[in-house]
Design a protein around this motif. Structure first.
Motif, PDB file in Angstrom:
ATOM      1  N   UNK A   9       0.856  -1.187   0.000  1.00  0.00           N
ATOM      2  CA  UNK A   9       0.000   0.000   0.000  1.00  0.00           C
ATOM      3  C   UNK A   9       0.891   1.236   0.000  1.00  0.00           C
ATOM      4  N   UNK A  10       0.506   2.232  -0.791  1.00  0.00           N
ATOM      5  CA  UNK A  10       1.224   3.511  -0.834  1.00  0.00           C
ATOM      6  C   UNK A  10       0.554   4.495   0.130  1.00  0.00           C
ATOM      7  N   UNK A  11       1.326   5.383   0.737  1.00  0.00           N
ATOM      8  CA  UNK A  11       0.748   6.343   1.692  1.00  0.00           C
ATOM      9  C   UNK A  11      -0.396   7.184   1.113  1.00  0.00           C
ATOM     10  N   UNK A  56       2.789   1.142   9.343  1.00  0.00           N
ATOM     11  CA  UNK A  56       3.238  -0.249   9.169  1.00  0.00           C
ATOM     12  C   UNK A  56       3.142  -0.657   7.707  1.00  0.00           C
ATOM     13  N   UNK A  57       3.952  -1.646   7.320  1.00  0.00           N
ATOM     14  CA  UNK A  57       3.903  -2.149   5.945  1.00  0.00           C
ATOM     15  C   UNK A  57       2.589  -2.889   5.749  1.00  0.00           C
ATOM     16  N   UNK A  58       1.793  -2.386   4.828  1.00  0.00           N
ATOM     17  CA  UNK A  58       0.510  -3.003   4.520  1.00  0.00           C
ATOM     18  C   UNK A  58       0.541  -3.560   3.106  1.00  0.00           C
ATOM     19  N   UNK A  59      -0.182  -4.643   2.922  1.00  0.00           N
ATOM     20  CA  UNK A  59      -0.312  -5.253   1.604  1.00  0.00           C
ATOM     21  C   UNK A  59      -1.787  -5.332   1.255  1.00  0.00           C
ATOM     22  N   UNK A  60      -2.067  -5.175  -0.019  1.00  0.00           N
ATOM     23  CA  UNK A  60      -3.429  -5.209  -0.506  1.00  0.00           C
ATOM     24  C   UNK A  60      -3.515  -6.157  -1.695  1.00  0.00           C
ATOM     25  N   UNK A  61      -4.638  -6.851  -1.789  1.00  0.00           N
ATOM     26  CA  UNK A  61      -4.940  -7.681  -2.952  1.00  0.00           C
ATOM     27  C   UNK A  61      -5.933  -6.892  -3.801  1.00  0.00           C
ATOM     28  N   UNK A  62      -5.564  -6.679  -5.056  1.00  0.00           N
ATOM     29  CA  UNK A  62      -6.377  -5.877  -5.958  1.00  0.00           C
ATOM     30  C   UNK A  62      -6.944  -6.779  -7.045  1.00  0.00           C
ATOM     31  N   UNK A  63      -8.280  -6.720  -7.210  1.00  0.00           N
ATOM     32  CA  UNK A  63      -8.941  -7.516  -8.239  1.00  0.00           C
ATOM     33  C   UNK A  63      -8.790  -6.891  -9.615  1.00  0.00           C
ATOM     34  N   UNK A  64      -9.243  -7.617 -10.628  1.00  0.00           N
ATOM     35  CA  UNK A  64      -9.104  -7.188 -12.022  1.00  0.00           C
ATOM     36  C   UNK A  64      -9.728  -5.820 -12.274  1.00  0.00           C
ATOM     37  N   UNK A  65     -10.806  -5.500 -11.584  1.00  0.00           N
ATOM     38  CA  UNK A  65     -11.462  -4.213 -11.778  1.00  0.00           C
ATOM     39  C   UNK A  65     -10.880  -3.092 -10.939  1.00  0.00           C
TER      40      UNK A  65
END
Length: 184
Positions: A9-11, A56-65
């Motif tokens: 994730x970006x700030x 904190x370092x966060x990660x996101x799952x991004x769908x096709x849309x």
């Protein structure tokens, strides 16, 4: 759900961080999964969400849309400090918090697996050899997912004051280089 991108994730994405967190806090499992409520979180000012996105370092799952379908964060705990529950941290380690996958993206492990792969890769890159998480003893859906990923119960039980039940610690330890052991 094979067309999922998992990334940090970006700030400047604080609005999306807010939206995903508010969705998580409205989930049926929220009372077991999070130490926050929708009613409390929705009142937070923009500055709170900006700090959260930059922290904190966060990660996101991004769908096709382009929709964020899941996320988690990795906190780095330093040896000699106290964790969020006031317990001593004995070694430098990561702690995964805020795990959430939207209902439509659940099942099959693609989203949660991708998020945890990114989190563990990050932990190993910064020199950690152990990552932990806490999960409510009655949150069977989460326990099943974490065990499928490779986390194992450490035996540590954290009673939560004013709450029903306890949190259980699960750990994932990096295997020493040159070994084949899956022992955690």
């Amino acid at each position: 759900m094979d067309d999922i991108e998992v990334r940090a994730v970006r700030p400047d994405e604080w609005r999306a961080v807010r939206e995903l967190r508010l969705a998580a806090l409205q989930d049926d499992a929220a009372p077991l999964a999070f130490f926050d409520t929708y009613e409390s979180a929705v009142k937070q000012p923009d500055s709170f969400w900006q700090e959260r996105a930059a922290g904190a370092r966060q990660f996101v799952a991004v769908g096709a849309g382009g929709e964020w379908v899941g996320g988690l964060a990795v906190l780095v705990e330093e040896a000699g400090s106290l964790d969020w529950a006031g317990l001593p941290v004995e070694r430098r380690q990561g702690q995964v918090v805020g795990v959430y996958v939207r209902p439509a993206a659940r099942g099959g492990g693609v989203v949660v697996g991708g998020l945890f792969r990114a989190a563990l890769e990050y932990a190993w890159e910064i020199g950690l050899d152990r990552v932990r998480l806490l999960v409510h003893e009655e949150n069977r859906r989460a326990v099943t997912a974490y065990e499928r990923i490779g986390f194992v119960a450490s035996g540590v039980v954290v009673p939560i004051e004013g709450a029903d039940g306890n949190e259980l610690e699960y750990v994932y330890a990096r295997a020493p280089k040159g070994t084949r052991s899956s022992e955690r």
